[in-house]
Design a protein around this motif. Sequence first.
Motif, short mmCIF file in Angstrom:
data_model
loop_
_atom_site.label_atom_id
_atom_site.label_comp_id
_atom_site.label_asym_id
_atom_site.label_seq_id
_atom_site.Cartn_x
_atom_site.Cartn_y
_atom_site.Cartn_z
N ASP A 402 -29.44 -38.03 -114.43
CA ASP A 402 -28.48 -36.92 -114.50
C ASP A 402 -27.29 -37.27 -115.39
O ASP A 402 -26.14 -36.97 -115.05
CB ASP A 402 -28.01 -36.53 -113.10
N THR A 615 -23.30 -42.60 -95.66
CA THR A 615 -22.28 -42.27 -96.65
C THR A 615 -20.89 -42.45 -96.07
O THR A 615 -20.70 -42.48 -94.85
CB THR A 615 -22.46 -40.81 -97.12
N ARG A 617 -18.34 -40.60 -97.87
CA ARG A 617 -17.65 -39.45 -98.45
C ARG A 617 -18.32 -38.16 -97.97
O ARG A 617 -19.42 -38.19 -97.42
CB ARG A 617 -17.67 -39.52 -99.97
N ASP A 635 -25.30 -36.86 -101.31
CA ASP A 635 -24.35 -37.86 -100.81
C ASP A 635 -24.12 -38.89 -101.90
O ASP A 635 -24.69 -38.80 -102.99
CB ASP A 635 -24.86 -38.51 -99.52
N ASP A 636 -23.25 -39.88 -101.59
CA ASP A 636 -22.86 -40.85 -102.62
C ASP A 636 -23.64 -42.16 -102.52
O ASP A 636 -23.25 -43.16 -103.13
CB ASP A 636 -21.36 -41.13 -102.54
N PRO A 638 -26.85 -44.26 -103.55
CA PRO A 638 -27.89 -44.14 -104.59
C PRO A 638 -29.30 -44.45 -104.10
O PRO A 638 -30.27 -44.07 -104.74
CB PRO A 638 -27.44 -45.15 -105.65
N ARG A 670 -32.06 -39.38 -107.88
CA ARG A 670 -30.86 -40.23 -107.99
C ARG A 670 -29.91 -39.64 -109.02
O ARG A 670 -30.32 -39.22 -110.12
CB ARG A 670 -31.25 -41.65 -108.38
N LEU A 671 -28.63 -39.59 -108.71
CA LEU A 671 -27.58 -39.12 -109.61
C LEU A 671 -26.69 -40.28 -110.01
O LEU A 671 -26.75 -41.37 -109.43
CB LEU A 671 -26.75 -38.03 -108.94
N SER A 672 -25.84 -40.01 -111.00
CA SER A 672 -24.87 -41.05 -111.38
C SER A 672 -23.84 -41.27 -110.28
O SER A 672 -23.19 -42.32 -110.23
CB SER A 672 -24.15 -40.64 -112.67
N THR A 673 -23.70 -40.28 -109.37
CA THR A 673 -22.72 -40.41 -108.28
C THR A 673 -23.39 -40.54 -106.92
O THR A 673 -22.72 -40.44 -105.90
CB THR A 673 -21.80 -39.17 -108.26
N GLY A 674 -24.70 -40.72 -106.88
CA GLY A 674 -25.39 -40.84 -105.60
C GLY A 674 -26.80 -40.30 -105.70
O GLY A 674 -27.57 -40.68 -106.58
N LYS A 675 -27.13 -39.36 -104.78
CA LYS A 675 -28.49 -38.78 -104.79
C LYS A 675 -28.46 -37.41 -104.17
O LYS A 675 -27.47 -37.01 -103.52
CB LYS A 675 -29.46 -39.68 -104.01
#
Length: 684
Positions: A402, A615, A617, A635-636, A638, A670-675
């Motif tokens: 992402d 998480t 956050r 959530d944050d 990964p 998976r995202l750069s800030t979590g998933k």
Amino acid sequence: MGGAARTAAEVAPAGALAEVLDRGDALRRGFGNPELDSALDELLGRAPRLPKGDRVVLAPLVAAQGVNGVAVFLRRPDRPAFESDDVQFVGQLSAHAALGVAAAPQPAPPGRPVPTPAPTAARPTEMRRHGDRLRFVGAGTRRIARAIDLDGIVMGLCRAGVPTFSDTIHVYLRDPLPVGDERPTGPVVLRLRRSDRLPEEYDTEVTPPQPDLTALCEVRPGGALAEVLRGVRPVFADAPAARAALPELLGDDGQSIIPDGQRAILAPLRGRRRVIGAAVFLRRPERLAFEPDDLLVAAQLATHSALGIDKAVLYGREAYIADELQRAMLPETLPRIPGVHLASRYLPAAETARVGGDWYDAIPLPGSRVALVVGDVMGHSMTSAAIMGQLRTTAQTLASLDLPPQEVLHHLDEQARRLGSDRMATCLYAVYDPVSHRITIANAGHPPPVLLHLGGRAEVLHVPPGAPIGVGGIDFEAVELDAPTGATLVLYTDGLVESRLRDVWTGIEQLREKLAATAQLTGPDHPPPLEALCDEVLDMLGPGDRDDDIALLAARFDGIAPSDVAYWFLEPEDAAPRCARRLARRTLARWGLEELTDSVELLVSEVVTNAVRYTSRPVTLRLLRTDVLRCEVGDDVPQLPRLRQARATDEGGRGLYLVNRLARRWGATRLSTGKVVWFELNRP
């Protein structure tokens, strides 16, 4: 290669030179030809210092009346040695030279006056006939050499033979044709590939029966046909070997097809490694019979055709492999993504350069977004197709992280430079969000996209062009634009808009006009169907416009209405699953989807519970109503969840098992800030 060679040499009847000349084949030194060294000593004397190894080829000049000379080809030690293809080519040159020597007037020995021939009509006629043969061989071989595919070469042989050389020709090829150095293990089977004859208006007698185009001829080991094919040289039909071989080749009607006398020639087709077929030349009874020199003409036509067929088969296999490789690297089907409809086309380049590096892709992203990619690796080769596959795989991997479009292009640029200093490509990467109705585009030297609005207006989007991938040291810039509902974005490669007949910007303008004209056919309130739109776009290609392969990707932006989206933030606390169930229940009631309440509450509770457990956050919860009901929990953390079989004594581990059993589809990204973990349910 010093030393003086003899200017004349007497051929001993039982010597090695006589044996080599009687064979009539071009021979390469050092390849199973022990008599060649003795023949060279006899011909050149022992003084010349010949290059060592396979840098010497001796070729007899064989005419109809017999051997009328010999040629020796030498290469210096600093040049590559002769290969089998070179020996085959030398044989062709020698046969052609033999025809020329036979046609030329013979000079008188030194010191003797040149004799004046008697003024008879036979000698000028004979010389004209030799000259006609030379011109015919030159024209025929040029016609054969013009073709690059198998059917074209066979047609060239037939057109060269009929009607100038013969009245009918039958061309038989092995079935299947061996490719390259492969060694066929089964029996030799010949199939009639093509048969040509004089047009009907030239026939003066009853037409003889023709061979069956579907019939197969299995060459019996040790049979008459096998012996003629092994001999390689053309033979007349009245020769003892051919008399038995032709009926075996032509079938039961062979005797009725073959005219009397020397009016039929059987010419084996020998390629680089083996005999790959045979050609039969026939003349009608009212035409002059073949002469001995016509065997040399048939040999020239057969040799050129066989070598061309060998190369055509190799080229065809390589083109097929590259084409299949390229198609295998393209998506088999496009994904179904809420809020957008997709269509694509791929066309290989012209037959002379079928292999390219164009590709397209549509990659689902979290949040119901989609990445639209189109690229073009420079060049037309297997290497281009392979690099295309690597870059496409890299783009898919980067998209799964992402990353923003400009970052994706930056990493693709680094990957291209790792593959090699000359690995360059253009690429356009766009991310469409159907919820926000926005699209973010970054470009790396690629032609700009065209946006077709719902009302029929087509515009070329102004996107910073950037530098091609592989240049290095260049920053890529992304722009964010509106993506109106009902609009269609068209991505393409330069093969669609650029050719020898038009520059790229002229082609882009023609594409824009074509899209606008196509949209007018469906009216201002209805966008044109995507599949039909792609076909119309490709119809703009005219003769001479297919210099490059073409990749085309069209995306219709349907979007997702705000009333079909519900979005919340949940604090990471024990009460979050209960709150998520309540929010989901209220939203489903508002959407009229109460039948899904129990399943959604259960699955949302399990996924949110897993999220808040690890998480620190707030957790995001989003519901989307399209043709399916989609739920996304972010959530944050990964680490992606894994489906596993819980044991009877485990207290947990059954949440994803329930999701897998009840949901239509589910997954985790998976995202750069979590998933994001998501699942879909069919709407009632």
